[in-house]
Design a protein around this motif. Structure first.
Motif, mmCIF file in Angstrom:
data_model
loop_
_atom_site.group_PDB
_atom_site.id
_atom_site.type_symbol
_atom_site.label_atom_id
_atom_site.label_comp_id
_atom_site.label_asym_id
_atom_site.label_seq_id
_atom_site.Cartn_x
_atom_site.Cartn_y
_atom_site.Cartn_z
ATOM 1 N N THR A 154 -4.464 3.682 11.121
ATOM 2 C CA THR A 154 -3.836 4.915 10.635
ATOM 3 C C THR A 154 -4.476 5.430 9.354
ATOM 4 O O THR A 154 -4.051 6.469 8.835
ATOM 5 C CB THR A 154 -2.331 4.685 10.363
ATOM 6 O OG1 THR A 154 -2.200 3.632 9.394
ATOM 7 C CG2 THR A 154 -1.589 4.306 11.635
ATOM 8 N N ARG A 185 2.195 7.247 10.872
ATOM 9 C CA ARG A 185 1.697 8.640 10.846
ATOM 10 C C ARG A 185 2.842 9.637 10.718
ATOM 11 O O ARG A 185 2.660 10.738 10.221
ATOM 12 C CB ARG A 185 0.898 8.938 12.117
ATOM 13 C CG ARG A 185 -0.410 8.162 12.198
ATOM 14 C CD ARG A 185 -1.283 8.665 13.353
ATOM 15 N NE ARG A 185 -2.502 7.877 13.449
ATOM 16 C CZ ARG A 185 -2.793 7.053 14.450
ATOM 17 N NH1 ARG A 185 -1.973 6.950 15.493
ATOM 18 N NH2 ARG A 185 -3.912 6.355 14.461
ATOM 19 N N THR A 236 -6.720 7.285 6.795
ATOM 20 C CA THR A 236 -7.534 8.503 6.785
ATOM 21 C C THR A 236 -8.054 8.679 5.372
ATOM 22 O O THR A 236 -7.493 8.161 4.415
ATOM 23 C CB THR A 236 -6.710 9.760 7.151
ATOM 24 O OG1 THR A 236 -5.655 9.904 6.201
ATOM 25 C CG2 THR A 236 -6.138 9.674 8.544
ATOM 26 N N ALA A 289 5.618 10.919 5.745
ATOM 27 C CA ALA A 289 4.778 11.423 4.664
ATOM 28 C C ALA A 289 4.661 10.415 3.530
ATOM 29 O O ALA A 289 3.697 10.437 2.760
ATOM 30 C CB ALA A 289 5.344 12.739 4.141
ATOM 31 N N ARG A 304 -0.814 3.108 -1.885
ATOM 32 C CA ARG A 304 -1.565 2.284 -0.929
ATOM 33 C C ARG A 304 -0.614 1.392 -0.142
ATOM 34 O O ARG A 304 0.355 0.843 -0.684
ATOM 35 C CB ARG A 304 -2.581 1.404 -1.675
ATOM 36 C CG ARG A 304 -3.667 2.212 -2.369
ATOM 37 C CD ARG A 304 -4.672 1.281 -3.035
ATOM 38 N NE ARG A 304 -5.416 0.492 -2.064
ATOM 39 C CZ ARG A 304 -6.223 -0.515 -2.388
ATOM 40 N NH1 ARG A 304 -6.367 -0.843 -3.670
ATOM 41 N NH2 ARG A 304 -6.880 -1.189 -1.469
ATOM 42 N N THR A 305 -0.929 1.219 1.131
ATOM 43 C CA THR A 305 -0.096 0.423 2.029
ATOM 44 C C THR A 305 -0.936 -0.694 2.626
ATOM 45 O O THR A 305 -2.074 -0.464 3.052
ATOM 46 C CB THR A 305 0.460 1.306 3.173
ATOM 47 O OG1 THR A 305 1.199 2.385 2.606
ATOM 48 C CG2 THR A 305 1.352 0.497 4.105
ATOM 49 N N ARG A 322 -4.683 8.838 3.686
ATOM 50 C CA ARG A 322 -3.618 7.873 3.948
ATOM 51 C C ARG A 322 -4.284 6.506 3.805
ATOM 52 O O ARG A 322 -5.044 6.073 4.662
ATOM 53 C CB ARG A 322 -3.050 8.063 5.348
ATOM 54 C CG ARG A 322 -1.778 7.241 5.573
ATOM 55 C CD ARG A 322 -1.360 7.208 7.025
ATOM 56 N NE ARG A 322 -0.895 8.464 7.554
ATOM 57 C CZ ARG A 322 -1.520 9.136 8.525
ATOM 58 N NH1 ARG A 322 -2.640 8.682 9.037
ATOM 59 N NH2 ARG A 322 -1.027 10.272 8.981
ATOM 60 N N ARG A 323 -4.025 5.858 2.681
ATOM 61 C CA ARG A 323 -4.753 4.624 2.365
ATOM 62 C C ARG A 323 -3.977 3.420 2.900
ATOM 63 O O ARG A 323 -3.007 2.963 2.304
ATOM 64 C CB ARG A 323 -4.970 4.537 0.862
ATOM 65 C CG ARG A 323 -5.933 5.643 0.368
ATOM 66 C CD ARG A 323 -6.198 5.543 -1.097
ATOM 67 N NE ARG A 323 -5.005 5.821 -1.884
ATOM 68 C CZ ARG A 323 -4.901 5.534 -3.171
ATOM 69 N NH1 ARG A 323 -5.875 4.926 -3.806
ATOM 70 N NH2 ARG A 323 -3.798 5.836 -3.828
ATOM 71 N N VAL A 324 -4.428 2.948 4.044
ATOM 72 C CA VAL A 324 -3.724 1.847 4.718
ATOM 73 C C VAL A 324 -4.747 0.797 5.128
ATOM 74 O O VAL A 324 -5.690 1.091 5.876
ATOM 75 C CB VAL A 324 -2.966 2.345 5.978
ATOM 76 C CG1 VAL A 324 -2.101 1.227 6.543
ATOM 77 C CG2 VAL A 324 -2.115 3.568 5.669
ATOM 78 N N PHE A 335 3.707 7.564 3.496
ATOM 79 C CA PHE A 335 2.513 6.722 3.561
ATOM 80 C C PHE A 335 1.263 7.417 3.012
ATOM 81 O O PHE A 335 0.192 6.817 2.951
ATOM 82 C CB PHE A 335 2.294 6.212 4.996
ATOM 83 C CG PHE A 335 3.346 5.204 5.401
ATOM 84 C CD1 PHE A 335 3.361 3.940 4.833
ATOM 85 C CD2 PHE A 335 4.334 5.535 6.313
ATOM 86 C CE1 PHE A 335 4.344 3.008 5.176
ATOM 87 C CE2 PHE A 335 5.318 4.612 6.673
ATOM 88 C CZ PHE A 335 5.322 3.354 6.091
ATOM 89 N N PHE A 336 1.402 8.689 2.639
ATOM 90 C CA PHE A 336 0.306 9.344 1.906
ATOM 91 C C PHE A 336 0.380 9.025 0.417
ATOM 92 O O PHE A 336 -0.527 9.329 -0.342
ATOM 93 C CB PHE A 336 0.369 10.870 2.090
ATOM 94 C CG PHE A 336 -0.087 11.323 3.448
ATOM 95 C CD1 PHE A 336 -1.419 11.156 3.849
ATOM 96 C CD2 PHE A 336 0.799 11.913 4.336
ATOM 97 C CE1 PHE A 336 -1.842 11.569 5.103
ATOM 98 C CE2 PHE A 336 0.387 12.334 5.593
ATOM 99 C CZ PHE A 336 -0.936 12.157 5.979
ATOM 100 N N ASP A 337 1.493 8.443 0.021
ATOM 101 C CA ASP A 337 1.753 8.199 -1.397
ATOM 102 C C ASP A 337 1.408 6.742 -1.730
ATOM 103 O O ASP A 337 2.107 5.818 -1.295
ATOM 104 C CB ASP A 337 3.240 8.487 -1.669
ATOM 105 C CG ASP A 337 3.578 8.330 -3.135
ATOM 106 O OD1 ASP A 337 2.643 8.276 -3.959
ATOM 107 O OD2 ASP A 337 4.774 8.233 -3.448
#
Ligand code: SF4
Length: 333
Positions: free
Chosen positions: A190, A155, A192, A158, A164-165, A200-202, A160-162
């Protein structure tokens, strides 16, 4: 992916669809098997990152001193970055809270800097060891020092907004009934999405959830990776060295070959007025157990286990099954 079918059948997600694969790497056999499994599945080392949650943080107390240097050595050998993360004050700091907030989470960043999150929560008091329970609300070490630390590190960045994880962890169903109920694939805590906030694609994958222990060791043998010293000294699982779930034999081994740590834990247990395990103090548990013969026989490995640097080869040829393999499975449930 259809999540309902994913959790039943445990299919492999489309690994090429992820920009990065983030592996929670304890240095134990299961997270090591996850790393080797990802590499065998063709995930480029450049897309893998290891995250090691240092339970003790900046105050040595409960864990193996050699764990972090071992993790760094393995990561270096395979050419993958390793990011350390920890809670300020570590295990001891959380246990000693007296009206203070839980410490901030600190996490190493790809640019070499250090991120920081939290540390301004409500005041709280502990003064005792975590409870030996499957309930993470009272077994606070797992949540405060590991699960929440990884979540804060994600979180707090930033990047991790970029894209997919994929978060990968190494729990196996065989370890406990609680772990058997874990899903093989699900949205990570995490993740969202939707609304006005950026997504946030995790996702969270447990690739070896259905594996028996023998499969884990077979994979490690194929690569020839030297197992963590815990296994070589007779432990069946890599937990914190003085894990609250420790068996009588483990406490007897710690007392025999790591006496300073044993004395420290025993003194803290006595000072709290409560034993870690409901049935007996760590002294009484050690009295009931027998030290692992492998630990008594290898003072050289005991010395390495205490060291802050890793001096053994990462690859062992010939490779042999460590003394603790298929042994006592005491550890977090
Ligand atoms: S390994 Fe044991 S002592 Fe360490 S965090 Fe997990 S449950 Fe707590």
């Amino acid at each position: 992916m259809d999540r309902a079918s994913a959790c039943l059948a445990g299919p492999v997600p489309d690994l090429a669809a992820y920009d990065r694969v983030l592996l929670a790497f304890s240095g134990g056999k299961d997270s090591l098997a996850c790393l080797l499994h990802l590499l065998e599945a063709g995930v480029p080392a450049s897309r893998i990152e290891l995250h090691h949650h240092d339970v003790d943080g900046d105050q040595p107390f409960i864990d193996w001193p050699c764990t972090l240097p071992y993790c760094r050595a393995v990561a270096g050998y395979f050419g993958v970055p390793l990011y350390r993360s920890w809670r300020a004050g570590g295990f001891l700091g959380e246990m000693d809270r007296q009206g203070d907030p839980t410490g901030a989470v600190l996490f190493e960043l790809p640019d070499g800097g250090l991120g920081r999150a939290g540390g301004a929560g409500p005041p709280g008091w502990r003064g005792r060891f975590p409870q030996v329970s499957a309930d993470l609300r009272v077994r606070w070490c797992s949540s405060v020092l590991k699960i929440e630390v990884l979540a804060a590190a994600i979180r707090g960045q930033a990047r991790f907004f970029d894209g997919r994880t994929l978060v990968v962890t190494g729990e196996r169903a065989e370890e406990s009934p609680g772990r058997a109920r874990y899903l093989t694939f699900e949205a990570h805590r995490t993740a969202t999405g939707g609304g006005r906030a950026p997504a946030r694609r995790v996702d969270h994958w447990r690739p070896i959830h259905g594996w028996p222990e023998a499969e884990v060791w077979r994979l490690i043998e194929r690569f020839g990776v030297t197992p963590h010293l815990a296994y070589q000294l007779g432990w069946g699982r890599l937990s914190c060295r003085a894990c609250i779930f420790g068996s009588p034999n483990q406490w007897a081994t710690i007392r025999a070959v790591f006496p300073d740590q044993f004395r420290h834990i025993a003194a803290r247990e006595a000072a709290s007025g409560l034993t870690i395990q409901r049935c007996a103090s760590v002294v009484a548990l050690a009295d009931r157990g027998r030290p692992h013969p492998a630990a008594l026989a290898r003072p050289d490995l005991v010395a390495q286990a205490e060291a802050a640097d890793w001096r053994l080869p990462v690859i062992s040829r010939p490779w042999s099954l460590p003394a603790g393999a298929f042994g006592e499975a005491s550890g977090p449930v």
